[in-house]
Design a protein around this motif. Structure first.
Motif: not given
Length: 272
Positions: A193-211
Motif C-alpha cells: 500500500k505504501q509503495a503504491t501510494d509513493k509511486l502514485r505520488e511520483v507519477f502524479d508529480t511527473v505526469l501532472t497536467t495543467k488545469d
C-alpha cells in the motif's frame, strides 16, 4: 388540610384514551432511522471458515520459502562475477523438475518468492489480529486471497523499473546483487500500500497536467451519487391540553385617572 390543585397544572393525558398521545410517545422514544449510507452489520467469520483461510496462508508461505531456498543456489551461481554466460543451470523444487534456468529467470523467481513472503507477513499479522479480537468480517476475504498476487505484481514492476534504470547495460542478469533485489521485493510485498501510494505520488508529480486539460476537458464522466435522504417520519401532535403551555397572567396596568398612592417601605431585617 388538603392543598388545592394549582390552576397552572394541566391534567396529564391518558395514553389509552388518547391514541395520538401514544403514537407521539412511541415516535419520540422509538429507534431513530439509520442513515442510508451506513452498511448493514455483518457477522464475524466462524471457526470453520477461519481454519481454511489460515491454512491457505501457511501453504502460500511454505511454497514461497521452498521456491526461494531452492532457487537461491542457481541464482547466486549464475549472477556471480565470473559466472559463465549463456549456460543454464538445472533447478528442482519439492521433487519437481528439473527445469533449466537462466540468470534472468532465476532472478524473476526469487523476486516473486520474496514478495510472497512479504505479503504473507502482512496478511498473517492482520489475520491473527482480527481473528484474535473476533472482528474478522467476511467482506475482507477477497483482500486475504489477493494479497500475495498484489504483492508479486508490484514487486515485478519495481524490479523492472530498477533493472531498466540502474542496469541498462547488464540485461543478461550478471553482475547484479540478488540479495538487494530480493530485499526490495520483500518490502514491496510487505508494504504494498505504501509503495503504491509513493509511486502514485511520483507519477502524479511527473505526469501532472495543467488545469482545464486531461480529465477536466472530458465530458460524460461518472459523477458521485449522493446518498438518498431518509424519508421523514410523521410526528403526531400530542393532545392540546398537554402540549399547550399555560400563559402567565399579564400584569395589570394602572388606570391613569386614579391617584397613585406611594407604598410604605420598611427597614426591618425581615423585609431586607
Amino acid at each position: 388540610m388538603s392543598s388545592s390543585a394549582s390552576p397552572s397544572a394541566a391534567p396529564m393525558p391518558d395514553p389509552a384514551a388518547d391514541p395520538s398521545a401514544a403514537d407521539a410517545s412511541k415516535t419520540a422514544g422509538g429507534p431513530t432511522p439509520e442513515p442510508s449510507g451506513q452498511l448493514p452489520p455483518q457477522r464475524q467469520l466462524s471457526g470453520w471458515t477461519l481454519l481454511p483461510l489460515g491454512a491457505l496462508l501457511l501453504v502460500e508461505a511454505f511454497a514461497c520459502m521452498a521456491v526461494l531456498v531452492s532457487v537461491w543456489t542457481p541464482l547466486t551461481t549464475l549472477t556471480a562475477e565470473h559466472a559463465p554466460t549463456g549456460d543454464p543451470m538445472p533447478w528442482t523444487v519439492l521433487g519437481l523438475g528439473p527445469w533449466h534456468l537462466t540468470s534472468n529467470t532465476a532472478m524473476l523467481l526469487a523476486v516473486l518468492a520474496a514478495s510472497g513472503l512479504g505479503s504473507f507477513v502482512h496478511a498473517a499479522t492482520s489475520f491473527a489480529t482480527y481473528a484474535g479480537n473476533r472482528q474478522l468480517l467476511p467482506s475482507w476475504l477477497p483482500w486475504y486471497l489477493l494479497r500475495t498476487a498484489i504483492g508479486g505484481a508490484l514487486a515485478l514492476l519495481v524490479y523492472f523499473l530498477l533493472r531498466g534504470g540502474l542496469f541498462a547495460n547488464g540485461t543478461d542478469g550478471t553482475a547484479t546483487n540478488p540479495y538487494g533485489f530480493a530485499g526490495i521485493a520483500g518490502l514491496c510485498g510487505l508494504f504494498s500500500k505504501q509503495a503504491t501510494d509513493k509511486l502514485r505520488e511520483v507519477f502524479d508529480t511527473v505526469l501532472t497536467t495543467k488545469d482545464g486539460a486531461g480529465d477536466d476537458e472530458r465530458d460524460d464522466k461518472i459523477q458521485p451519487v449522493p446518498p438518498a435522504a431518509p424519508a421523514p417520519v410523521p410526528v403526531t401532535a400530542p393532545a392540546a391540553t398537554a402540549a399547550a403551555p399555560v400563559a402567565a397572567p399579564l400584569p395589570q396596568l394602572a388606570d391613569p385617572a386614579l391617584p397613585v398612592i406611594p407604598q410604605q417601605h420598611t427597614t426591618s431585617p425581615e423585609s431586607s
